[in-house]
Write a protein that holds these residues in place. Structure first.
Motif, PDB file in Angstrom:
ATOM      1  N   ARG A  11       0.856  -1.203   0.000  1.00 53.76           N
ATOM      2  CA  ARG A  11       0.000   0.000   0.000  1.00 53.76           C
ATOM      3  C   ARG A  11       0.884   1.244   0.000  1.00 53.76           C
ATOM      4  O   ARG A  11       1.746   1.388   0.869  1.00 53.76           O
ATOM      5  CB  ARG A  11      -0.850  -0.061   1.265  1.00 53.76           C
ATOM      6  N   PRO A  28       0.033  -5.052   4.795  1.00 60.80           N
ATOM      7  CA  PRO A  28      -0.997  -5.932   4.213  1.00 60.80           C
ATOM      8  C   PRO A  28      -0.448  -7.295   3.780  1.00 60.80           C
ATOM      9  O   PRO A  28      -1.186  -8.286   3.758  1.00 60.80           O
ATOM     10  CB  PRO A  28      -1.513  -5.131   3.008  1.00 60.80           C
ATOM     11  N   GLN A  31      -0.847 -10.190   6.245  1.00 61.68           N
ATOM     12  CA  GLN A  31      -2.156 -10.822   6.400  1.00 61.68           C
ATOM     13  C   GLN A  31      -2.300 -12.048   5.509  1.00 61.68           C
ATOM     14  O   GLN A  31      -3.309 -12.755   5.581  1.00 61.68           O
ATOM     15  CB  GLN A  31      -3.255  -9.813   6.091  1.00 61.68           C
TER      16      GLN A  31
END
Ligand code: AMP
Length: 177
Positions: A11, A28, A31
């Motif tokens: 991101r 991210p 995850q």
């Protein structure tokens, strides 16, 4: 291709931590355990010919994949921290930032003399931090076998600085602009 898959997940955060910087947020990725596993495998594979004795991870995001890499490659993990954070005797290296300076430390008994070390961080920008880590390795009487980064911002020319230390610089996700 893994590089393209990772780019979709990273991101971009404009103006963090200060105006004009586009921060590459890798959280991210964390995850997605399958992606983390593939990243670890590929970065380890890139370094497999160097027969390293330890992985040095740079605080703090360099700890994430650095520890996984060390575990995967079955070698010790050594944390490099900002000055004043490590509890035992340390060796220290200061380096210049855009404004002012910073210092990093490693435990003085972390490396044996002659050890071949992989220096890992999440991201290569100007190369100042990784070059300072390389100086710590040399101060400890050990050798930089390779550098390893999840992300490289090639337009900041960090590679040029690191090539003075070691010719082997492995990067998985590459941005040229
Ligand atoms: P440098 O010493 O300039 O190569 O900076 C590398 C260190 O700063 C790494 O530990 C990175 O985590 C962090 N860093 C520098 N620029 C960025 C950026 N655009 N996005 C995310 N992290 C960055």
């Amino acid at each position: 291709m893994l590089e393209q898959e990772i780019k979709k997940v990273i991101r971009d955060v404009p103006d963090f931590p200060k105006p004009g910087i586009v921060f590459k947020d890798i959280t991210p990725i964390l995850q997605n355990s399958d992606m983390c596993w593939k990243i670890t495998e590929q970065l380890a594979n890139m370094a497999r010919t160097h027969q390293i004795n330890a992985v040095l991870g740079i605080e703090s995001r360099g700890f994430l994949f650095g520890f996984l890499l060390a575990h995967f490659m079955q070698v010790p993990f050594i944390p490099i921290r900002k000055a004043g954070k490590l509890p035992y005797k340390t060796i220290r290296e200061s380096y210049d930032l855009e404004y002012g300076s910073a210092a990093i430390e490693m435990h003085s008994d972390a490396l044996f003399k002659g050890a071949k070390v992989m220096i890992h961080d999440d991201l290569l920008a100007t190369g100042g931090t990784a070059a300072a880590a390389a100086n710590l390795v040399k101060k400890a009487g050990a050798e930089v076998a390779c550098f390893s980064f999840l992300v490289a911002l090639h337009f900041l020319n960090g590679k040029e600085k690191l090539l003075l230390e070691c010719p082997h610089i492995h990067t998985l996700v590459n941005y040229t602009e």
